[in-house]
Design a protein around this motif. Sequence first.
Motif, short mmCIF file in Angstrom:
data_model
loop_
_atom_site.label_atom_id
_atom_site.label_comp_id
_atom_site.label_asym_id
_atom_site.label_seq_id
_atom_site.Cartn_x
_atom_site.Cartn_y
_atom_site.Cartn_z
N ASN A 83 -1.52 6.62 2.30
CA ASN A 83 -2.01 6.18 1.08
C ASN A 83 -0.97 5.14 0.37
OD1 ASN A 83 -4.35 7.90 1.17
ND2 ASN A 83 -3.39 9.40 -0.14
N LEU A 84 0.37 5.31 0.47
CA LEU A 84 1.37 4.60 0.31
C LEU A 84 1.31 3.20 1.11
CD1 LEU A 84 4.13 6.93 -0.33
CD2 LEU A 84 2.81 6.20 -2.33
N GLN A 85 0.90 3.23 2.20
CA GLN A 85 0.78 2.17 2.86
C GLN A 85 -0.29 1.10 2.52
OE1 GLN A 85 1.17 3.20 7.07
NE2 GLN A 85 3.25 4.12 7.00
N GLN A 86 -1.39 1.86 2.23
CA GLN A 86 -2.67 1.14 1.67
C GLN A 86 -2.26 0.53 0.26
OE1 GLN A 86 -5.83 3.89 1.23
NE2 GLN A 86 -6.01 4.09 3.72
N ILE A 87 -1.47 1.17 -0.56
CA ILE A 87 -1.06 0.34 -1.61
C ILE A 87 -0.09 -0.80 -1.26
CG2 ILE A 87 0.52 0.58 -3.72
CD1 ILE A 87 -0.36 3.62 -3.88
N ASP A 88 0.96 -0.57 -0.25
CA ASP A 88 1.54 -1.84 0.08
C ASP A 88 0.83 -3.07 0.52
OD1 ASP A 88 3.68 -0.31 -0.54
OD2 ASP A 88 4.42 0.41 1.52
N GLN A 89 -0.31 -2.68 1.32
CA GLN A 89 -0.97 -3.68 1.63
C GLN A 89 -1.92 -4.47 0.45
OE1 GLN A 89 -3.87 -1.80 4.48
NE2 GLN A 89 -2.27 -1.45 5.77
N ARG A 90 -1.84 -3.82 -0.67
CA ARG A 90 -2.33 -4.76 -1.94
C ARG A 90 -1.46 -5.66 -2.50
NH1 ARG A 90 -5.45 0.05 -5.19
NH2 ARG A 90 -4.15 1.46 -3.75
N SER A 91 -0.36 -6.06 -1.92
CA SER A 91 0.74 -6.78 -2.24
C SER A 91 1.63 -6.19 -3.45
CB SER A 91 0.38 -8.13 -2.89
OG SER A 91 -0.22 -8.82 -1.76
N LEU A 92 1.64 -4.69 -3.49
CA LEU A 92 2.33 -3.91 -4.55
C LEU A 92 3.43 -3.16 -3.66
CD1 LEU A 92 -0.74 -2.50 -6.57
CD2 LEU A 92 0.61 -4.45 -6.94
N GLY A 93 4.33 -2.71 -4.40
CA GLY A 93 5.36 -2.07 -3.84
C GLY A 93 5.47 -0.86 -4.56
N VAL A 94 6.11 0.40 -3.52
CA VAL A 94 6.06 1.51 -4.34
C VAL A 94 7.44 2.11 -3.94
CG1 VAL A 94 5.22 3.87 -4.01
CG2 VAL A 94 3.52 1.92 -4.00
N VAL A 95 8.08 2.86 -5.00
CA VAL A 95 9.17 3.57 -4.81
C VAL A 95 9.11 5.13 -5.43
CG1 VAL A 95 11.73 3.61 -5.44
CG2 VAL A 95 10.44 1.26 -5.20
N ILE A 96 9.53 5.98 -4.73
CA ILE A 96 9.37 7.24 -5.12
C ILE A 96 10.97 7.92 -5.12
CG2 ILE A 96 8.74 9.81 -4.71
CD1 ILE A 96 6.24 8.54 -3.52
N TYR A 104 11.32 7.33 -0.79
CA TYR A 104 10.26 6.36 -0.29
C TYR A 104 10.35 4.99 -0.98
CZ TYR A 104 6.02 3.82 1.34
OH TYR A 104 5.30 2.99 1.63
N HIS A 105 10.27 3.70 -0.13
CA HIS A 105 10.07 2.35 -0.85
C HIS A 105 9.52 1.61 0.29
CE1 HIS A 105 13.22 0.77 1.88
NE2 HIS A 105 13.96 1.84 1.63
N SER A 106 8.80 0.69 -0.48
CA SER A 106 8.07 -0.30 0.61
C SER A 106 9.22 -0.86 1.37
CB SER A 106 7.37 -1.32 -0.46
OG SER A 106 6.42 -0.59 -1.04
N LYS A 107 8.62 -1.50 2.37
CA LYS A 107 9.59 -1.95 3.45
C LYS A 107 10.08 -3.22 2.81
CE LYS A 107 6.95 -0.58 7.41
NZ LYS A 107 5.93 -1.12 8.68
N GLU A 108 9.66 -3.99 1.84
CA GLU A 108 10.06 -5.40 1.72
C GLU A 108 11.40 -5.16 0.50
OE1 GLU A 108 7.11 -6.47 -2.02
OE2 GLU A 108 7.13 -7.97 -0.22
N LEU A 109 11.45 -3.81 0.26
CA LEU A 109 12.73 -3.65 -1.12
C LEU A 109 13.67 -3.15 -0.35
CD1 LEU A 109 10.15 -1.77 -3.21
CD2 LEU A 109 10.93 -4.09 -3.63
N VAL A 110 14.76 -3.44 -1.07
CA VAL A 110 16.23 -2.99 -0.48
C VAL A 110 16.55 -1.82 -1.18
CG1 VAL A 110 18.53 -3.81 -0.25
CG2 VAL A 110 16.73 -5.44 -0.12
N GLU A 111 16.97 -0.80 -0.37
CA GLU A 111 17.28 0.45 -1.01
C GLU A 111 18.62 0.52 -1.79
OE1 GLU A 111 17.99 5.00 0.15
OE2 GLU A 111 17.50 3.81 1.82
N GLU A 112 19.64 -0.13 -1.47
CA GLU A 112 20.75 -0.32 -2.16
C GLU A 112 20.44 -0.91 -3.53
OE1 GLU A 112 20.36 -1.10 0.73
OE2 GLU A 112 21.66 0.09 2.29
#
Length: 483
Positions: A83-96, A104-112
């Motif tokens: 479900n989180l990956q589907q949100i990513d596909q809508r040009s959104l980012g998710v961080v938990i 969890y964070h979307s791929k394009e985000l930098v954790e540090e």
Amino acid sequence: MTIKNRFLTSYIGGIVIASVSILTILCIAFYVTTGSVPTPKTLYQSFTKQRSLSPEEELAYVELRNIAKTNPEKLLAEDMQKNLQQIDQRSLGVVIRQDNEILYHSKELVEESLIVHFPSFNTNNIETKGTIDNAGRLYRYIKFDFYYSDKSKGSVLVLKKENSFLDFLTKWGIIIIIIILLASIAAMLFLNQLLRKTIIKPLENLGQVMSEMRDGDLMIESPAIPTNTAREVHELTANFQSMRAALLVSIQEQQNLENNRKELIASISHDLKTPITSIIGYVEGLQDGVAETPEKQEKYLKTIHSKSLALNKLIEELFLYSKLDAEAVPFYFERLKLAKFLSHMVEEFQLYNREIQFVLNVAEDVYVYIDRMQMNRAITNLIENSMKFKKTIEPLCMIVEVVVVDHIVEIVVKDNGQGISELQLPYVFDHFYRGEEARTSTTGGSGLGLAIVKQIVEKHNGHVKIQSKLHYGTTVTIIMEKA
């Protein structure tokens, strides 16, 4: 202050006043609204807080918030990854996040960067919107804070990457402002240079020419000005050139008047000295007893009388000429029948000068606007001039006729007198001019007769011309408009 500095000051003042006014208004409005001093970042953050969510953001946020409220551990389940990956596909980012750990964070985000800039935990969820910096990129977020079942702190963020333009303005706003200011200064310097070339420099050159003219160099020409010079400067230069030309003409006229004055004084001195010397000589002769007989005494007295009359006539003509030249003689114009006017004059001359043969030729229906007394004086001068220079071997014959051509009237006075040589003809209308033959005690003459005629005719808006040939007579033509 020079014009150049005044323009430069006005340019700078305009830029500064406009910039300060705009910034002051923005700062006051922001401070009244938020209670804090605005900076580019706080302005941007305030802007993003006030914007409404897009449908994609709102849907993803509501979905994750409901899960976090009812079963927060489900956010960590493996089946939730899909479900989180589907949100990513809508040009959104998710961080938990759990406590300080990013689960969890979307791929394009930098954790540090997320760990450093993650918004503060707040279970009341008062500040749910904002802007976060992730590795130099700005993201607008909406946040929901909650507790896991083990009482650890949890947060879920739905992020939307801001567009490149707003991101660019936020990061490079100060540099952009500096570039704009530098461009404004460069434009100001360019305009100032253009102003100097098209206005200041031509005015300086014109001022230099004026200074040299003040020092006496009236023949100096003003330098050529560029074609792109301001129209007002072109007009000023043209007016200056016109003024210089008029000044040169005025100076030349002044010099001519001065020469005429000197010549007039010399002529007056000459013409006054001759009769006065004669009068003094005859008076002294009477005092010394040179004239012993009554006949001689009578001759001396007659000579003194004639010289005095000639002197008086000279003074009268000189006085009239001076008044005409100073425009101090009033002219009273009236519409007269020319035939009646001229016939009256001819009859008067014939009454006292029967040896003169007059021929009058004028139509009855010719009218002109003239001053009766002054035109009488002019024509009388012409007739008397002919009488002075008549031939000794034949009687004087004078023809007075009028020629009408369209609206022009010509009064022609013609005689069969001695005539005038070609060398003297161009100068006969000059004051005190007389040919050497005329400078005799028998003919007299002041040298002002024809000069007075010319002035009187010109006061009638006409002109006079003369034709003559030595020993063959003279023709004088007065030309004026028909009434």
